[in-house]
Design an enzyme around this catalytic site. Sequence first.
Site, short mmCIF file in Angstrom:
data_model
loop_
_atom_site.label_atom_id
_atom_site.label_comp_id
_atom_site.label_asym_id
_atom_site.label_seq_id
_atom_site.Cartn_x
_atom_site.Cartn_y
_atom_site.Cartn_z
N GLU A 61 37.25 36.82 31.70
CA GLU A 61 38.05 36.33 32.88
C GLU A 61 39.34 36.69 32.41
OE1 GLU A 61 37.68 32.08 33.52
OE2 GLU A 61 39.67 32.25 34.38
N CYS A 69 44.24 29.61 35.43
CA CYS A 69 43.96 31.08 35.89
C CYS A 69 43.89 31.24 37.29
CB CYS A 69 42.32 31.37 35.42
SG CYS A 69 41.78 30.53 34.04
#
Lengths: 525, 525
Positions: free
Chosen positions: B265, B302
């Site tokens: 990620e 994120c």
Amino acid sequence: MTILGEQIIGHAVRKGTNGEIFGLDAATGEKLQPGFGGATLDDLEAACALADKAFDTYSETSLEARAVFLETIADNILAIGDELIERCMAESGLPRGRIEGERGRTMGQLKLFAGVLRDGGFLDARIDKALPDRKPLPRVDLRLRNVPVGPVAVFGASNFPLAFSVAGGDTASALAAGCPVIVKAHSAHPGTSELVGRAVQKAVKDCGLAEGVFSLLFDSGRDVGQGLVADRRIHAVGFTGSRGGGTALMKIAASRAEPIPVYAEMSSINPVLLFPAALAARGAAIGTAFVGSLTLGAGQFCTNPGLILAVDGEGLDAFVAAASTALANAAAAVMLTPGIHKSYCEGTARLAAHKSVKTVGQGLPAETLRGQAMLFSTTAEEFLAHPELQDEVFGSSSLVVRCPDEAALRRVVEALEGQLTIALHIDAGDHAAAAKLLPLLQRKAGRLLVNGFGTGVEVAHAMVHGGPFPATSDGRSTSVGSLAIARFLRPVCYQDLPAELLPDALKDENPLGLWRRHDGKLENA
Amino acid sequence: MTILGEQIIGHAVRKGTNGEIFGLDAATGEKLQPGFGGATLDDLEAACALADKAFDTYSETSLEARAVFLETIADNILAIGDELIERCMAESGLPRGRIEGERGRTMGQLKLFAGVLRDGGFLDARIDKALPDRKPLPRVDLRLRNVPVGPVAVFGASNFPLAFSVAGGDTASALAAGCPVIVKAHSAHPGTSELVGRAVQKAVKDCGLAEGVFSLLFDSGRDVGQGLVADRRIHAVGFTGSRGGGTALMKIAASRAEPIPVYAEMSSINPVLLFPAALAARGAAIGTAFVGSLTLGAGQFCTNPGLILAVDGEGLDAFVAAASTALANAAAAVMLTPGIHKSYCEGTARLAAHKSVKTVGQGLPAETLRGQAMLFSTTAEEFLAHPELQDEVFGSSSLVVRCPDEAALRRVVEALEGQLTIALHIDAGDHAAAAKLLPLLQRKAGRLLVNGFGTGVEVAHAMVHGGPFPATSDGRSTSVGSLAIARFLRPVCYQDLPAELLPDALKDENPLGLWRRHDGKLENA
């Protein structure tokens, strides 16, 4: 229908102008008419642009509409009639029964996915409803479904001109998932490809779908196939072929600005393990059955039994003797292409000349373009010392590895690369030994089978035709059976969407009647 | 417990001898004691050998045994007590409430996967029974289940020292799948890592599992992390971090003799689309709420909203004005590490100096190692002309893109890279416009959300924390929520296995009480 040598770009047909390809009569090597024009980069661009444009509407067609589309493709393939069978026989050298069976299998695959669509389980619909009163923080409303990844490139395979080609498993599963497909036809069967391609094109029209849902390109070199994998509008690749070809596509896909998954089925020698009790009881019978599997379709199956592992002894002697006897009467069969025939001859010659390998059986001598079946033998020690003995020889060639004991056999298995299948021949007295080996075997293959051979891959819900590298590029998936649809899906979560913006699969009233997970628990309606 | 600076290799602890790492007090940059020894390549070898050895037994532990193991890890983490909270606060600069909440989340994740194990649906058990009388050919007996891929390498993340680190989501889902885990600790919180690592190690002992199920290594450079991804015994990688770090691991994994999946990620700017009716009705309120999301955790999520897209007009003016006002009172917060702070300052300075960008809001000035929140503005035309404006600035910085009309907004969305989330702020009058845009948005992100912001990622069954590259390396999966277990599984088919060799999940009598597909149809017991 008439074969015109044309490629298919959406609703249009267009003769490529980038070189010319001819199908060859597999039995004679003679050119079959007409010539097929290779795609230009403009053709590639046109196909990709159409596929990209078609994606947003095609991906949201109803499950029923997509199911009918797949069934229409199957009907249209059948409607081509004997012209398809005859052209396919000529281009592949395979007999009528096999080709008719393969057509049935191809239609069966399309219909299987129609059923998968109507079931809808592949959407993995999940609903975690909002909990506005939860402490310390309320929970939002979360709903998940799988969506198609985007347009998919499919490479036709040489050895299944129908079932793994233009409207084969990869195309069927990608179309079922909701992905437009661009097929790069295999040069070994361009006529078959055009006929099937037109059947798919007609189904797109019959069903009133966006034209970019399907295109078919011929490639006179490698630029078009490689360009397809590199194109930013392509989001996944299905391939069946050589290890060299598959790994080349993997490299291209990994080096894109946006890397994409490649599902390449490549190389497998499908070890067959013969256990002591089974060998003692019926070594000779297994040997005879083995030759049937080895020589089926001139051995040109991904699941062909290329390696036999057993502990040395009388049972194994009986197996080898019976196999040699059966082999001695095996007729040499026409191979798919002159190139495949040449590779087979080179591969078997290499084994025959290998200092650690003995030739222990051979089929009837081969005329032009036919492959003579071969059986070789070596020892565990030599096999472990010579990793090149694991290389696949595509065709009816197999290698017996004689192991001094169970421990040596285990070491051989540990040294194996990833496989599509591993077969075990066992009797009740072998169960304990087999159970001990199963965890290791499971690491190595996508399918473990007992008292049979891997050839004959049932199209079913519980099939896995896949396995660790280099059997495939991605052992997390299958190319045969209903689970293949998973390769072309990705999950999307919808948070707090108003009811009218939710997809049908996730609406409260469950209009599709799906099984869905509510807070993780499966519920129906 | 006392922090000793030791790594964990199976049941053993061992101070690394390859350099020394110190945790830093995030607020002051001062070294925290003790030093942590970096792993040698021998340590790496030992951990990999143990993990490989543990795989065959751990992968076949019962679902219940694995569930209890995950619950024991959760209990052991809680039992560390305040030492964990305080060390974690010091190393991360995050406040007590956040860290206590993150501990709860981490325990919740472990317990969620315990539930997933007891449900067993992730096995996707399928049974197609033999049809011996089928014509023209009988059908063999085929059974399928998912099995774990093998030992997994997990890289701890800087921004979630508990929930995405040693016993975080990747570790929980891999252990649930049946994969041994080797964690490479993030250098930003070695003390937190050791404490949690010891809690996991104790759980392995408490539950009587093979010691190789878990190891924890510190890396004073990059050799150990890279060596882990390159090691033949590692079969998948979980990573949360920078785009540079993630793509480097992808390259290593793709160039192995046996390529393996990497779930990285990486980078997402989480566009927020403001629609006209919503802006007209409550532009200012959305602006104020936006600042709350932007500055949460110093913007170090994120899913931080780094991009605002809207059609120019009074509503957008009201949004920007309210956001600027709220921002003016936002205190600068301590950032996770001096390195992250430096990158943030460079990123915001680059935007402030960009000729196409205006600064339209800023938070209170920042003392040492704190990040001043920033809001910038540009036009659609400039955004499209300057792709670097899409680069993530990790922290509480966001860019408003003013679009002249709906068509320009669409072009901006088309130009976006893959994202973890896209948020839409809409009122009833915007539904038609939103519906038109949804297929495009769905191509771009793993989660679409309405009238909220992406920060706050619920750990649930329907969550997707993933998305197309570069948000992640593999958009087919999620790193948060129960579906994350799918990343560490592969299907295996068992053909004609005698009943006593079948795994419990596939026995006729269904001893696990699983939902299974029989000929494709879901059935329970």
